[in-house]
Design a protein around this motif. Structure first.
Motif, short mmCIF file in Angstrom:
data_model
loop_
_atom_site.label_atom_id
_atom_site.label_comp_id
_atom_site.label_asym_id
_atom_site.label_seq_id
_atom_site.Cartn_x
_atom_site.Cartn_y
_atom_site.Cartn_z
N SER A 35 1.11 -1.87 0.18
CA SER A 35 -0.08 -0.40 -0.06
C SER A 35 0.80 0.98 -0.06
N ASN A 36 2.29 1.33 0.73
CA ASN A 36 2.95 2.27 -0.19
C ASN A 36 4.21 2.22 -0.70
N GLU A 37 3.96 2.55 -2.21
CA GLU A 37 4.42 2.95 -2.49
C GLU A 37 5.48 3.29 -3.12
N GLU A 38 6.09 4.16 -1.82
CA GLU A 38 7.71 4.84 -1.81
C GLU A 38 8.43 3.91 -1.47
N ASN A 39 7.37 2.85 -0.34
CA ASN A 39 8.40 1.63 0.68
C ASN A 39 8.91 0.62 -0.96
N LEU A 40 7.36 0.40 -1.53
CA LEU A 40 7.85 -0.52 -2.89
C LEU A 40 8.40 -0.64 -4.24
N LYS A 41 8.64 1.04 -4.43
CA LYS A 41 9.77 1.06 -4.72
C LYS A 41 10.92 0.96 -4.64
N ASP A 42 11.11 1.15 -3.71
CA ASP A 42 12.54 1.11 -2.77
C ASP A 42 12.40 -0.38 -2.45
N THR A 43 12.33 -1.21 -2.23
CA THR A 43 12.63 -2.38 -2.26
C THR A 43 12.67 -2.99 -3.70
N TYR A 44 12.32 -2.67 -4.51
CA TYR A 44 12.57 -3.54 -5.80
C TYR A 44 13.69 -2.71 -6.49
N LYS A 45 14.10 -1.61 -5.63
CA LYS A 45 15.45 -0.94 -6.25
C LYS A 45 16.76 -1.97 -5.55
N ALA A 46 16.55 -1.89 -4.23
CA ALA A 46 17.28 -2.56 -3.46
C ALA A 46 17.17 -3.79 -3.71
N PHE A 47 16.17 -4.52 -4.37
CA PHE A 47 16.50 -6.09 -5.54
C PHE A 47 17.30 -6.16 -6.38
N GLY A 48 17.73 -4.78 -7.25
CA GLY A 48 18.72 -4.56 -8.33
C GLY A 48 17.56 -4.88 -9.71
N SER A 49 16.61 -4.17 -8.71
CA SER A 49 15.27 -3.53 -10.27
C SER A 49 15.54 -4.96 -11.57
N PRO A 50 14.74 -6.39 -10.86
CA PRO A 50 14.85 -7.10 -11.73
C PRO A 50 13.95 -6.60 -12.87
N SER A 51 14.28 -7.89 -13.97
CA SER A 51 13.36 -7.85 -14.53
C SER A 51 12.27 -8.19 -14.56
N ASN A 52 12.64 -9.51 -14.34
CA ASN A 52 10.96 -11.46 -13.95
C ASN A 52 11.00 -10.10 -12.48
N ALA A 53 10.25 -9.28 -12.53
CA ALA A 53 9.92 -8.96 -11.40
C ALA A 53 8.88 -7.34 -11.59
N ILE A 54 7.83 -7.03 -10.69
CA ILE A 54 7.25 -6.06 -11.09
C ILE A 54 5.89 -5.53 -9.68
N CYS A 55 6.20 -3.77 -9.64
CA CYS A 55 5.21 -3.32 -8.68
C CYS A 55 3.83 -3.25 -9.40
N PHE A 56 2.79 -3.40 -7.75
CA PHE A 56 1.87 -2.29 -8.03
C PHE A 56 1.50 -2.19 -6.56
N ALA A 57 1.09 -0.84 -6.34
CA ALA A 57 0.55 -0.09 -5.31
C ALA A 57 -0.91 -0.04 -5.42
N GLY A 58 -1.02 -0.70 -4.09
CA GLY A 58 -2.82 -0.19 -3.79
C GLY A 58 -2.89 -1.23 -2.48
N ASP A 59 -4.14 -0.90 -2.64
CA ASP A 59 -5.25 -1.52 -0.71
C ASP A 59 -6.01 -2.65 -0.98
N VAL A 60 -5.11 -3.78 -0.78
CA VAL A 60 -5.59 -4.94 -1.28
C VAL A 60 -7.02 -4.69 -0.18
N SER A 61 -7.84 -4.40 0.37
CA SER A 61 -8.91 -3.85 0.63
C SER A 61 -10.05 -4.09 -0.34
N LYS A 62 -9.12 -3.67 -1.17
CA LYS A 62 -10.36 -2.93 -2.73
C LYS A 62 -10.19 -3.77 -3.66
N PRO A 63 -11.29 -4.92 -3.74
CA PRO A 63 -11.58 -5.68 -4.62
C PRO A 63 -10.31 -5.06 -5.99
N GLU A 64 -10.62 -4.25 -6.96
CA GLU A 64 -9.88 -4.03 -7.87
C GLU A 64 -8.25 -4.20 -7.58
#
Length: 247
Positions: A35-64
């Motif tokens: 749900s925290n887009e900034e933390n998610l981007k930081d983690t993705y970068k910490a992993f080395g921005s791998p090509s076999n990973a993608i990120c999506f920030a969003g509240d999972v309590s919402k069905p969409e």
């Protein structure tokens, strides 16, 4: 495992982050959510921005959000093999002080998030005739502690344990395995958020006389993700927490 795809919610910190890294190292394609887009981007970068990973920030309590995670996985990787419903919140509060908003918070993020994300992903697993859903509960569902009042989050986590068994029953015919991991006290940022300054001081709650590490939860998740004959189970990763205590 290079053609297998996993979705992990709450993947930016703590257990979710460690589990995401563990599966990446095993060669999985990864869809990371927080749900925290900034933390998610930081983690993705910490992993080395791998090509076999993608990120999506969003509240999972919402069905969409779950629908978008499933759509992204299929668009980028073509299949969904594993879902780990890790996103959640947990904090103690005496029963007589719990408010309606407290309950709604825990039920929305913990239970509804798990429910709706599973609902979004399972149709693809049915189509594939196989998959693994791993929910994150807690040993406190089966082993309450009087000095740690947590009725509000525990009711939501207990519902997740029940949901696991029912989903395992409904979708066993489709070769979809649904299990729960119930962690004990695991070293993560969660303890700091609850005001626990020295998490190792709680080691005595476990028979192994230490707290758990996030990688140990990740290892259990990998076992469940690759097991073909385990479903409807709750796996305690808790150092003997539910069995007894040393005195």
């Amino acid at each position: 495992m290079k053609n297998r795809t996993i979705i992990i919610t709450g993947a930016s910190t703590g257990i979710g982050k460690e589990t995401a890294k563990y599966f990446l190292d095993k060669g999985y394609n990864l869809v990371m959510n927080s749900s925290n887009e900034e933390n998610l981007k930081d983690t993705y970068k910490a992993f080395g921005s791998p090509s076999n990973a993608i990120c999506f920030a969003g509240d999972v309590s919402k069905p969409e959000t779950g629908k978008q995670l499933a759509a992204l996985a299929l668009e980028k990787f073509g299949r969904i093999d594993v879902l780990i419903n890790n996103a959640g919140v947990f904090s103690p509060k005496p029963f007589l002080e719990v408010t309606k908003s407290d309950l709604e918070c825990f039920w929305k993020i913990n239970l509804l998030g798990t429910y709706f994300t599973s609902q979004a992903v399972i149709p693809q697993m049915v189509k594939q005739q196989g998959g693994s859903v791993i929910n994150i509960g807690t040993v406190l569902v089966d082993h309450a502690i009087g000095g740690f009042p947590a009725t509000a989050p525990l009711t939501s986590k207990g519902a997740i344990h029940a949901l696991t068994r029912q989903l395992a029953a409904e979708f066993g015919k489709d070769n979809i395995k649904v299990n729960t991991i119930a962690p004990g006290i695991i070293r993560s940022p969660l303890q700091g958020k609850m005001g626990i300054e020295d998490v190792d001081s709680l080691s005595g709650l476990h028979l192994l006389n230490r707290i758990g590490e996030a990688q140990e939860v990740a290892e259990a998740a990998h076992y469940l993700a690759t097991s073909d004959f385990v479903t409807g189970e709750t796996i305690n990763v808790a150092g003997g927490h539910t069995i007894g205590h040393s005195i």
